[in-house]
Motif scaffolding. Structure first.
Motif, PDB file in Angstrom:
ATOM      1  N   ILE A   7      41.875  50.953  33.962  1.00  0.00           N
ATOM      2  CA  ILE A   7      41.790  49.545  34.345  1.00  0.00           C
ATOM      3  C   ILE A   7      41.454  48.723  33.105  1.00  0.00           C
ATOM      4  O   ILE A   7      40.409  48.904  32.486  1.00  0.00           O
ATOM      5  N   LYS A   8      42.349  47.819  32.754  1.00  0.00           N
ATOM      6  CA  LYS A   8      42.115  46.937  31.603  1.00  0.00           C
ATOM      7  C   LYS A   8      41.401  45.658  32.024  1.00  0.00           C
ATOM      8  O   LYS A   8      40.578  45.116  31.292  1.00  0.00           O
ATOM      9  N   GLU A   9      41.737  45.175  33.224  1.00  0.00           N
ATOM     10  CA  GLU A   9      41.115  43.944  33.710  1.00  0.00           C
ATOM     11  C   GLU A   9      41.106  43.940  35.235  1.00  0.00           C
ATOM     12  O   GLU A   9      42.049  44.420  35.870  1.00  0.00           O
ATOM     13  N   ILE A  10      40.019  43.404  35.800  1.00  0.00           N
ATOM     14  CA  ILE A  10      39.880  43.213  37.246  1.00  0.00           C
ATOM     15  C   ILE A  10      39.786  41.713  37.493  1.00  0.00           C
ATOM     16  O   ILE A  10      38.938  41.038  36.911  1.00  0.00           O
ATOM     17  N   MET A  11      40.655  41.203  38.348  1.00  0.00           N
ATOM     18  CA  MET A  11      40.687  39.770  38.614  1.00  0.00           C
ATOM     19  C   MET A  11      40.619  39.498  40.110  1.00  0.00           C
ATOM     20  O   MET A  11      41.336  40.112  40.894  1.00  0.00           O
ATOM     21  N   ARG A  12      39.747  38.589  40.481  1.00  0.00           N
ATOM     22  CA  ARG A  12      39.654  38.178  41.881  1.00  0.00           C
ATOM     23  C   ARG A  12      39.619  36.657  41.937  1.00  0.00           C
ATOM     24  O   ARG A  12      39.260  35.989  40.970  1.00  0.00           O
ATOM     25  N   TYR A  13      39.968  36.125  43.106  1.00  0.00           N
ATOM     26  CA  TYR A  13      40.168  34.701  43.265  1.00  0.00           C
ATOM     27  C   TYR A  13      39.353  34.214  44.469  1.00  0.00           C
ATOM     28  O   TYR A  13      39.862  34.224  45.599  1.00  0.00           O
ATOM     29  N   PRO A  14      38.108  33.797  44.251  1.00  0.00           N
ATOM     30  CA  PRO A  14      37.267  33.384  45.374  1.00  0.00           C
ATOM     31  C   PRO A  14      37.889  32.270  46.220  1.00  0.00           C
ATOM     32  O   PRO A  14      37.676  32.220  47.431  1.00  0.00           O
ATOM     33  N   VAL A  15      38.644  31.371  45.571  1.00  0.00           N
ATOM     34  CA  VAL A  15      39.315  30.284  46.296  1.00  0.00           C
ATOM     35  C   VAL A  15      40.819  30.434  46.114  1.00  0.00           C
ATOM     36  O   VAL A  15      41.321  30.488  44.989  1.00  0.00           O
ATOM     37  N   LYS A  16      41.512  30.501  47.208  1.00  0.00           N
ATOM     38  CA  LYS A  16      42.962  30.698  47.181  1.00  0.00           C
ATOM     39  C   LYS A  16      43.648  29.608  46.356  1.00  0.00           C
ATOM     40  O   LYS A  16      43.413  28.421  46.560  1.00  0.00           O
ATOM     41  N   SER A  17      44.472  30.049  45.413  1.00  0.00           N
ATOM     42  CA  SER A  17      45.285  29.224  44.523  1.00  0.00           C
ATOM     43  C   SER A  17      44.505  28.565  43.392  1.00  0.00           C
ATOM     44  O   SER A  17      45.104  27.934  42.524  1.00  0.00           O
TER      45      SER A  17
END
Length: 241
Positions: A7-17
């Motif tokens: 895993i090079k990077e973990i990305m999450r999006y708390p607010v859609k878009s």
């Protein structure tokens, strides 16, 4: 079962878009990364539809992140930073009014609990995966540098063997990352969102045209969570044949 990368990077999006956050470690729930797309704005001009980058490209310039200790009972505060540096927190009425003025339409905030994002974190599937080898090849095909944030993935894998689009061969197979188990289900079909530059919201349709021409409009893969678990950057990814 053999190692294919890390895993090079973990990305999450708390607010859609909104623009998401890059984190060093994360819980992966049955629906996807903890809190991923858990907050959103409903577009009141389109019943039961969310306001997204497709309707309002400027959303891509808004940065959202969780602040504080994560809990399965309640989310930590969600901090939103506007392109001009103003800071709001989810639940601020002024934030809603700000988005309405920007989008030119009425919106309503909605939030789903930490244990259950009902539509799946990305609506289409639980998580989205992109590899460094495929990203580098697409840059070559497009002829320009590509910000991976255009594709809004959850995981960026760095592969031990730099074979572009090797993820085509993962469909129907399992990936294991520590205690986490994923089933790779299908390709990720792309839309106008990848034409929007996350730095300034300017659009360049030639990237989507390149993906259509060279990749039959697909880039990256979707996976279903089979067994939840905690993961971190640098962790090895195993392919189960």
């Amino acid at each position: 079962m053999h190692p294919i990368g890390e895993i090079k990077e973990i990305m999450r999006y708390p607010v859609k878009s909104f623009q998401g956050e890059s984190v060093q470690r994360a819980k992966v729930m049955k629906y996807g990364l903890y809190g991923d797309r858990s907050h959103a704005f409903l577009d009141e001009t389109r019943p039961d539809k969310f306001l997204t980058i497709s309707q309002c490209p400027e959303m891509v310039r808004y940065q959202a992140r969780f602040l504080g200790e994560e809990s399965l009972n309640d989310y930590p505060p969600v901090e939103i930073t506007t392109p001009d540096g103003k800071v709001y927190f989810w639940g601020d009425t002024e934030l809603q009014h700000h988005i309405e003025r920007m989008a030119g339409r009425k919106v309503s905030p909605v939030e789903f609990p930490p244990t259950h994002v009902p539509f799946g974190a990305i609506e289409e599937e639980h998580v989205q995966i992109v590899t460094d080898a495929s990203l580098e090849k697409l840059q070559e095909l497009w002829g320009k540098e590509i910000d991976v944030r255009r594709f809004r993935p959850n995981f960026l894998f760095t592969l031990y063997q730099k074979v572009p689009f090797v993820e085509d061969n993962w469909l129907g197979k399992m990936l294991k990352i520590g205690e986490l188990e994923l089933m790779v289900k299908r390709h990720c079909e792309r839309c106008m969102i990848i034409t929007v530059d996350p730095k300034d919201a300017n659009r360049d349709t030639t990237l989507l045209k390149t993906v259509v021409k060279e990749r039959n409009n697909c880039f990256g893969v979707y996976a279903t969570v089979i067994k939840p678990g905690e993961i971190e950057v640098g962790q090895q990814v195993l392919l189960i044949e």
